[in-house]
Design a protein around this motif. Sequence first.
Motif: not given
Length: 76
Positions: A27-28, A34-35, A39-40
């Motif tokens: 997930r990370v 994508h971020a 947001d990241l």
Amino acid sequence: MKQKLKIPIITVMAILISLISIYSFMRVSYAIEHAHGTDLLWKCFAIWIKSIILTQATLVVGGLFLFMMRKPKGTV
């Protein structure tokens, strides 16, 4: 009989914790792709908190099973 059940319970707990860590890393890495920016940071923080909660839940449930199978004091 109770002693033989401890090994599978501990093994299942270890496997679940390993799967949680693999899921968190996946997930990370997806979030990094994508971020960006703040947001990241928030996505990684949320993943970290979720993995801590899942790991603690695994340890608590497994610990309860192991606690229920313990021998009472005074017995051999």
